[in-house]
Design an enzyme around this catalytic site. Structure first.
Site, mmCIF file in Angstrom:
data_model
loop_
_atom_site.group_PDB
_atom_site.id
_atom_site.type_symbol
_atom_site.label_atom_id
_atom_site.label_comp_id
_atom_site.label_asym_id
_atom_site.label_seq_id
_atom_site.Cartn_x
_atom_site.Cartn_y
_atom_site.Cartn_z
ATOM 1 N N ASP A 1 0.842 -1.190 0.000
ATOM 2 C CA ASP A 1 0.000 0.000 0.000
ATOM 3 C C ASP A 1 0.882 1.246 0.000
ATOM 4 O O ASP A 1 2.052 1.193 0.390
ATOM 5 C CB ASP A 1 -0.898 -0.046 1.240
ATOM 6 C CG ASP A 1 -1.722 1.207 1.401
ATOM 7 O OD1 ASP A 1 -2.501 1.530 0.492
ATOM 8 O OD2 ASP A 1 -1.578 1.878 2.446
ATOM 9 N N ASP B 1 -0.200 5.180 0.844
ATOM 10 C CA ASP B 1 -0.408 6.146 1.921
ATOM 11 C C ASP B 1 -0.536 5.445 3.271
ATOM 12 O O ASP B 1 -1.368 4.548 3.438
ATOM 13 C CB ASP B 1 -1.676 6.963 1.665
ATOM 14 C CG ASP B 1 -1.603 7.748 0.371
ATOM 15 O OD1 ASP B 1 -0.884 8.755 0.345
ATOM 16 O OD2 ASP B 1 -2.241 7.338 -0.614
ATOM 17 N N ASP C 1 -1.683 -0.926 5.944
ATOM 18 C CA ASP C 1 -1.794 -0.247 7.237
ATOM 19 C C ASP C 1 -3.213 -0.171 7.768
ATOM 20 O O ASP C 1 -3.421 0.305 8.887
ATOM 21 C CB ASP C 1 -1.244 1.179 7.125
ATOM 22 C CG ASP C 1 -2.127 2.061 6.239
ATOM 23 O OD1 ASP C 1 -2.432 1.648 5.100
ATOM 24 O OD2 ASP C 1 -2.513 3.152 6.683
#
Length: 224
Positions: free
Chosen positions: A13, A15, A176
């Site tokens: 991922d 961001d 995240d």
């Protein structure tokens, strides 16, 4: 602890995992609100709202909450303002998290094939990756507008697995947020999460990924 299998590819991922983009997003949210004659929201609020694409971020900024729907007319005015602002400063303040560059270099040196899968639109993804100097680390970059569905749908992950010729059961996702966990579970991927990212203020351990790391280089230790 070591991860139970050697992945044929690793999808990562953007961001909240590779890059802390909240400072730029906050600047754009607050500038957008000022143009609308509304009060600034500030970094703490934006940090709790990011993770589901800029449309959701703009909606949350307008209502000042994680859940809810803004006035349709105001949203139609606000979104183009935000998009214009963010296109101008997508990487003015955003920075790699500590250890990301070294961690990517280590994974590549070990021969792992890497892809980046994000819900961010391609018009922002590519310039950001180039600006922070890690675009060349990835054989494949899938942005949120490349396919009909984005995370937490498994479609981007399965598309990437097909691209790399790797079975989902031999693939790993690093993210995240709960969206990353849901996408990985639905796709049949392994899932490791970083503890420092954007998950709306909730501990990512509650989503029960396969493992949680506190710094990017720990991924190399897990996969040793």
């Amino acid at each position: 602890m070591q991860f139970p299998f050697h992945p044929g590819m690793i999808l990562i991922d953007l961001d909240g995992t590779l890059v802390d983009s909240v400072p730029d997003l906050t600047a754009c949210v607050d500038a957008m609100m000022a143009r609308l004659g509304r009060p600034a929201r500030g970094e703490a609020a934006v940090r709790a709202w990011v993770g589901n694409g800029v449309e959701r971020l703009v909606a949350r900024a307008l209502i000042g909450a994680l859940e809810g729907t803004p006035d349709a007319g105001e949203f139609e005015r606000a979104l183009p303002i935000f998009l214009e602002l963010y296109a101008e400063q997508v990487a003015a303040r955003s920075r790699l998290y500590p250890g990301v560059r070294e961690g990517l270099d280590l994974l590549r040196a070990r021969g792992y094939r890497l892809g980046c899968v994000t819900n961010k639109a391609a018009r922002f993804t590519e310039p950001l990756l180039e600006a922070v100097g890690i675009r060349s680390a990835f054989e494949l970059v899938l942005s949120g507008d490349h396919l009909p569905e984005k995370k937490p749908s498994p479609l981007p992950l399965l598309h990437a697995a097909e691209h790399f010729g790797v079975a989902p059961s031999a693939a790993l996702m690093l993210g995240d947020s709960i969206s990353d966990v849901k996408a990985a579970r639905a796709a049949g991927f392994g899932i490791i999460c970083v503890s420092y990212g954007y998950n709306h203020g909730h501990d990512i351990r509650c989503a029960e990924p396969d493992a949680v790391i506190d710094a990017f280089p720990e991924l190399g230790e897990l996969l040793a």
